[in-house]
Design an enzyme around this catalytic site. Structure first.
Site, short mmCIF file in Angstrom:
data_model
loop_
_atom_site.label_atom_id
_atom_site.label_comp_id
_atom_site.label_asym_id
_atom_site.label_seq_id
_atom_site.Cartn_x
_atom_site.Cartn_y
_atom_site.Cartn_z
CG HIS A 65 -0.63 -0.03 2.60
ND1 HIS A 65 -0.35 1.11 2.79
CD2 HIS A 65 -0.14 -1.04 3.83
CE1 HIS A 65 0.19 0.66 4.45
NE2 HIS A 65 -0.02 -0.56 4.35
CD GLU A 212 -2.76 -1.66 6.04
OE1 GLU A 212 -3.47 -1.89 6.43
OE2 GLU A 212 -2.59 -0.53 6.33
CG ASP A 235 1.33 -3.53 5.69
OD1 ASP A 235 2.02 -3.53 5.37
OD2 ASP A 235 0.14 -3.60 5.37
ZN LIG Z 1 0.64 0.18 9.41
#
Ligand SMILES: [Zn+2]
Length: 358
Positions: A65, A212, A235
């Protein structure tokens, strides 16, 4: 600095909180363009490179993201102090006395600091309590509201931590403000780079979502646009190797390999997909660590419930001091995460995907 480090610096130094991802998007796009058969963009700012399968009809989405956590200017008082609201999850204890950058509508970057009281004036009760975010303010070093306005600052401007990329004493330890989640943006680019000259048997869509940090919003749009058969959210996860961090949430030591999330607050790592990924890691001798993050989510949370259901997994690296001005990632964890995701893409074809979707 080698090319990969240069890209990591380039992507972490650029400012972009949720809703303000444009500059980050442009950077990501410029890296993806030469590596992709096609660029896919959604209407909220997500950007992805596509590499077509040589032989195969299925699609995998690899998504980092673009956004980082930060703040928005909400008030300018008569003395020129700025009030602000958080965008993404902040803990007030990491905020006081930190340098901040305010990006104006015209793209000018202005330095400020979150002001704090000196200890000399604090009562014993005040010393024990973190200051509430609503009571904090940013001082840009002016005497009046007029000077703030003259500098070009307006309500609604983005505020980001002022913190630059740096290699630390051990060159594997990399300091930056936004490993969450420029790690994932960089990974999605490096995976495309690794596969540039290879034939793959699954369509690869690799890039980054928006927003996100405010509730996995851009991932919904991305999944609707791309309609993947499988998805990996790339992530960051928790480093468990600093004082006070030991817990029952699995492992997460810097330098010991990427993280495969068994579950987080938004997604249960799809079991057959997770098993496949772990088998690839074993086969290719890539170290991995298993982690559970019961609070908090990743874009896998939105990917997996999109369309008719998309088996999804989150793959991360352990990061120290996540959601603060300063976070630390280990270079080898990054490189192993790139290798793992690259090998997973290479391992997939129509039959394998049918096997995973049980
Ligand atoms: Zn975060």
């Amino acid at each position: 600095m080698d090319k990969q480090l240069e890209m990591l610096k380039d992507l972490t130094d650029v400012n972009g909180v949720a809703g303000f991802e444009h500059a980050v998007k442009q950077k990501a796009k410029s890296y993806l363009e030469p590596l992709s058969d096609e660029i896919i963009e959604d209407n909220l700012g997500g950007v992805y490179g596509k590499k077509n399968a040589k032989d195969g009809s299925k699609t995998i989405l690899i998504g980092g993201h673009l956004d980082e956590i930060g703040f928005m200017v909400t008030e300018i008082d008569d003395n020129g102090f700025l009030k602000f609201t958080p965008i993404g999850g902040w803990w007030n204890q990491v905020m006081l006395s930190q340098r901040m950058h305010i990006t104006t509508g015209e793209g000018k970057v202005i330095t400020g600091v979150i002001g704090s009281k000196p200890p000399h004036v604090l009562s014993p009760e005040e010393r024990k309590k973190p200051v509430e975010i609503k009571d904090m303010f940013i001082d840009i070093g002016v005497a009046s509201k007029d000077e703030v306005l003259e500098a070009g600052i307006e309500l609604g401007d983005m505020v980001t931590p002022a913190s630059e990329f740096e290699e630390m004493t051990n060159k594997n330890y990399l300091l930056a403000k936004a490993w969450d989640n420029r790690y994932g943006v960089a990974l999605s680019i490096d995976v495309m780079k690794n596969l540039e000259k290879e034939d793959i048997n699954i369509n690869l869509v690799s890039g980054a979502t928006v927003q996100e940090e405010v509730g996995l919003r851009g991932a919904k749009v991305a999944a609707n646009k791309v309609k993947p058969d499988l998805a990996i959210a790339v992530d960051v996860g928790l480093a468990m190797d600093t004082p006070g961090m030991k817990s029952s949430n699995g492992t997460g030591d810097l330098g010991k390999g990427p993280l495969v999330l068994l579950l987080d607050g938004s997604n249960i790592g799809h079991v057959p997909f997770r098993k496949h990924v772990l088998a690839v890691a074993k086969d290719k001798d890539i170290p991995v660590q298993l982690q559970v993050i019961p609070g908090g989510g990743t874009d896998a949370g939105s990917f997996h419930v999109s369309n008719e259901g998309v088996p999804s997994l989150a793959i991360g690296v352990p990061v120290r001091y996540m959601h603060s001005n300063v976070s630390i990632m280990h270079k080898e964890d990054y490189q192993n995460a790139v290798k793992l995701v690259t090998e997973v893409v290479k391992s997939l074809n129509d039959d394998k995907v049918d096997e995973i979707i049980w």
